[in-house]
Scaffold this motif. Structure first.
Motif, PDB file in Angstrom:
ATOM      1  N   ALA A  84       0.823  -1.213   0.000  1.00 33.76           N
ATOM      2  CA  ALA A  84       0.000   0.000   0.000  1.00 33.76           C
ATOM      3  C   ALA A  84       0.856   1.262   0.000  1.00 33.76           C
ATOM      4  N   GLU A  85       2.065   1.163   0.557  1.00 31.21           N
ATOM      5  CA  GLU A  85       2.953   2.324   0.612  1.00 31.21           C
ATOM      6  C   GLU A  85       3.845   2.457  -0.609  1.00 31.21           C
ATOM      7  N   VAL A  86       3.956   1.402  -1.403  1.00 27.70           N
ATOM      8  CA  VAL A  86       4.867   1.430  -2.559  1.00 27.70           C
ATOM      9  C   VAL A  86       4.566   2.579  -3.516  1.00 27.70           C
ATOM     10  N   PRO A  87       3.287   2.828  -3.877  1.00 29.15           N
ATOM     11  CA  PRO A  87       3.032   3.953  -4.780  1.00 29.15           C
ATOM     12  C   PRO A  87       3.525   5.292  -4.242  1.00 29.15           C
ATOM     13  N   ALA A  88       3.462   5.492  -2.916  1.00 27.15           N
ATOM     14  CA  ALA A  88       3.949   6.745  -2.338  1.00 27.15           C
ATOM     15  C   ALA A  88       5.442   6.899  -2.577  1.00 27.15           C
ATOM     16  N   TYR A  89       6.194   5.812  -2.396  1.00 27.15           N
ATOM     17  CA  TYR A  89       7.628   5.852  -2.661  1.00 27.15           C
ATOM     18  C   TYR A  89       7.895   6.148  -4.129  1.00 27.15           C
ATOM     19  N   LEU A  90       7.226   5.426  -5.027  1.00 26.86           N
ATOM     20  CA  LEU A  90       7.513   5.567  -6.449  1.00 26.86           C
ATOM     21  C   LEU A  90       7.115   6.938  -6.983  1.00 26.86           C
ATOM     22  N   ILE A  91       5.955   7.438  -6.563  1.00 24.07           N
ATOM     23  CA  ILE A  91       5.514   8.763  -7.024  1.00 24.07           C
ATOM     24  C   ILE A  91       6.456   9.843  -6.498  1.00 24.07           C
ATOM     25  N   GLY A  92       6.802   9.754  -5.219  1.00 21.81           N
ATOM     26  CA  GLY A  92       7.718  10.732  -4.645  1.00 21.81           C
ATOM     27  C   GLY A  92       9.063  10.739  -5.343  1.00 21.81           C
ATOM     28  N   GLN A  93       9.565   9.555  -5.652  1.00 17.72           N
ATOM     29  CA  GLN A  93      10.862   9.442  -6.320  1.00 17.72           C
ATOM     30  C   GLN A  93      10.827  10.042  -7.724  1.00 17.72           C
ATOM     31  N   MET A  94       9.764   9.757  -8.472  1.00 19.87           N
ATOM     32  CA  MET A  94       9.670  10.291  -9.836  1.00 19.87           C
ATOM     33  C   MET A  94       9.502  11.806  -9.836  1.00 19.87           C
ATOM     34  N   LEU A  95       8.610  12.307  -8.993  1.00 14.31           N
ATOM     35  CA  LEU A  95       8.409  13.755  -8.941  1.00 14.31           C
ATOM     36  C   LEU A  95       9.674  14.459  -8.462  1.00 14.31           C
ATOM     37  N   GLY A  96      10.316  13.882  -7.456  1.00 14.46           N
ATOM     38  CA  GLY A  96      11.556  14.475  -6.957  1.00 14.46           C
ATOM     39  C   GLY A  96      12.635  14.522  -8.016  1.00 14.46           C
ATOM     40  N   ALA A  97      12.748  13.444  -8.797  1.00  7.84           N
ATOM     41  CA  ALA A  97      13.756  13.403  -9.859  1.00  7.84           C
ATOM     42  C   ALA A  97      13.488  14.473 -10.908  1.00  7.84           C
ATOM     43  N   MET A  98      12.227  14.683 -11.230  1.00 11.98           N
ATOM     44  CA  MET A  98      11.888  15.701 -12.226  1.00 11.98           C
ATOM     45  C   MET A  98      12.152  17.109 -11.696  1.00 11.98           C
ATOM     46  N   ILE A  99      11.837  17.331 -10.430  1.00 12.57           N
ATOM     47  CA  ILE A  99      12.094  18.643  -9.827  1.00 12.57           C
ATOM     48  C   ILE A  99      13.598  18.903  -9.731  1.00 12.57           C
ATOM     49  N   GLY A 100      14.345  17.904  -9.285  1.00 13.06           N
ATOM     50  CA  GLY A 100      15.795  18.065  -9.169  1.00 13.06           C
ATOM     51  C   GLY A 100      16.446  18.367 -10.500  1.00 13.06           C
ATOM     52  N   ALA A 101      15.998  17.686 -11.568  1.00 13.64           N
ATOM     53  CA  ALA A 101      16.557  17.939 -12.902  1.00 13.64           C
ATOM     54  C   ALA A 101      16.236  19.351 -13.374  1.00 13.64           C
ATOM     55  N   THR A 102      15.033  19.802 -13.078  1.00 12.27           N
ATOM     56  CA  THR A 102      14.652  21.166 -13.464  1.00 12.27           C
ATOM     57  C   THR A 102      15.491  22.196 -12.723  1.00 12.27           C
ATOM     58  N   LEU A 103      15.736  21.975 -11.443  1.00 10.09           N
ATOM     59  CA  LEU A 103      16.553  22.892 -10.658  1.00 10.09           C
ATOM     60  C   LEU A 103      17.999  22.926 -11.159  1.00 10.09           C
ATOM     61  N   ALA A 104      18.508  21.771 -11.570  1.00  4.12           N
ATOM     62  CA  ALA A 104      19.873  21.736 -12.117  1.00  4.12           C
ATOM     63  C   ALA A 104      19.945  22.556 -13.400  1.00  4.12           C
ATOM     64  N   TRP A 105      18.929  22.438 -14.236  1.00  2.00           N
ATOM     65  CA  TRP A 105      18.899  23.229 -15.476  1.00  2.00           C
ATOM     66  C   TRP A 105      18.835  24.726 -15.164  1.00  2.00           C
ATOM     67  N   LEU A 106      17.978  25.101 -14.199  1.00  6.61           N
ATOM     68  CA  LEU A 106      17.875  26.515 -13.836  1.00  6.61           C
ATOM     69  C   LEU A 106      19.210  27.049 -13.314  1.00  6.61           C
ATOM     70  N   THR A 107      19.920  26.218 -12.546  1.00  6.48           N
ATOM     71  CA  THR A 107      21.215  26.630 -12.010  1.00  6.48           C
ATOM     72  C   THR A 107      22.202  26.950 -13.126  1.00  6.48           C
ATOM     73  N   TYR A 108      22.176  26.140 -14.174  1.00 14.65           N
ATOM     74  CA  TYR A 108      23.140  26.275 -15.273  1.00 14.65           C
ATOM     75  C   TYR A 108      22.494  26.858 -16.539  1.00 14.65           C
ATOM     76  N   LYS A 109      21.418  27.599 -16.394  1.00 12.17           N
ATOM     77  CA  LYS A 109      20.695  28.128 -17.547  1.00 12.17           C
ATOM     78  C   LYS A 109      21.606  28.918 -18.484  1.00 12.17           C
ATOM     79  N   LEU A 110      22.430  29.791 -17.960  1.00 10.16           N
ATOM     80  CA  LEU A 110      23.303  30.597 -18.828  1.00 10.16           C
ATOM     81  C   LEU A 110      24.342  29.740 -19.532  1.00 10.16           C
ATOM     82  N   GLN A 111      24.819  28.701 -18.857  1.00  7.86           N
ATOM     83  CA  GLN A 111      25.804  27.808 -19.477  1.00  7.86           C
ATOM     84  C   GLN A 111      25.148  26.957 -20.571  1.00  7.86           C
ATOM     85  N   PHE A 112      23.904  26.554 -20.360  1.00  7.51           N
ATOM     86  CA  PHE A 112      23.184  25.849 -21.423  1.00  7.51           C
ATOM     87  C   PHE A 112      23.006  26.764 -22.629  1.00  7.51           C
ATOM     88  N   ASP A 113      22.675  28.014 -22.379  1.00 10.78           N
ATOM     89  CA  ASP A 113      22.405  28.955 -23.469  1.00 10.78           C
ATOM     90  C   ASP A 113      23.649  29.246 -24.302  1.00 10.78           C
TER      91      ASP A 113
END
Length: 249
Positions: A84-113
């Motif tokens: 019953a708790e497995v979906p909470a782990y999996l959803i949290g992990q996926m959302l966290g990974a997407m947020i972390g990747a977005t934050l990394a891009w924002l950090t290096y936005k000028l370098q990407f550009d």
């Protein structure tokens, strides 16, 4: 711990993991960055300590950060949480990974550009094989993830020992020990595929890469995307099943 609490702690921990992990790859790859050409060792060391940071943050939920760990623990038949708790782990992990990747891009936005090879930026977010062969690439991911999850399963918390002296076992260094294991896996087994060893770590940032407005970016390579998802899941479950039949604990 309830569903929502698990989801939040896993999200926060995984976001930190991916922010620091994708961040070091961006630092090494992007040309107008102080870490440019820092090399593979810099990447593997930083990824290890990204795991340390993320796991420390997600300690209240058990610090899985990885669907392969969650499913490996369930596969032992003796986890301290249920299906019953497995979906909470999996959803949290996926959302966290997407947020972390977005934050990394924002950090290096000028370098990407200003990067002179925007089509080669996918590897900042997700993994890929140096020699494409999906069958063998799958084997690589299975082996790497098995090592990680089996080590975690063999690392119980400290317990009282003879004469009141605690017995620490593999967990003596806490989450720092996991960091060293991840560094070892990256340095030893990460060469062929970039050692995803975590479905959320690869798929979440890959989705974000496909959505981000990076001018001239390359393909997300969806045709390969299943390998770093299926391989780690198989490796994690195999570790859990083997742990279940071994005379340990």
């Amino acid at each position: 711990m309830n569903f929502g609490e698990i989801l939040v702690w896993e999200l926060l921990g995984t976001a930190a993991l991916i922010l620091l992990g994708a961040g070091v790859v961006a630092n090494v790859v992007l040309k107008k960055s102080l870490g440019n050409n820092g090399g593979w060792l810099m990447i593997t060391i930083a990824w290890g300590f990204a795991v340390f940071a993320g796991a420390s943050i997600a300690n209240p939920s058990g610090a899985h950060l990885n669907p392969a760990v969650t499913l490996g623990l369930i596969a032992t038949g003796n986890s301290n949480f249920g299906w019953a708790e497995v979906p909470a782990y999996l959803i949290g992990q996926m959302l966290g990974a997407m947020i972390g990747a977005t934050l990394a891009w924002l950090t290096y936005k000028l370098q990407f550009d200003t990067h002179d090879d925007p089509a080669g930026t996918r590897g900042i977010f997700c993994t890929g094989p140096t020699v494409p062969n999906y069958g063998w690439n799958l084997v690589t991911e299975i082996i790497g993830t098995f090592v990680l999850v089996f080590w975690i399963l063999l690392s119980p918390a400290a317990a009282p020992g003879d004469g009141g002296v605690p017995t620490f076992g593999n967990s003596a260094l806490g989450y720092a020990a996991v960091a060293f294991v991840v560094i070892g896996i990256g340095a030893s087994l990460g060469g062929p595929t970039g050692y995803a060893i975590n479905p959320a770590r690869d798929l979440g940032p890959r989705i974000v890469y496909a959505l981000l407005p990076i001018k001239g970016k390359g393909s997300p390579e969806w045709n390969y995307s299943w390998v770093p998802v299926v391989g780690p899941i198989i490796g994690g479950v195999l570790a859990g099943l083997l742990f279940q039949i071994l005379p340990v604990g």
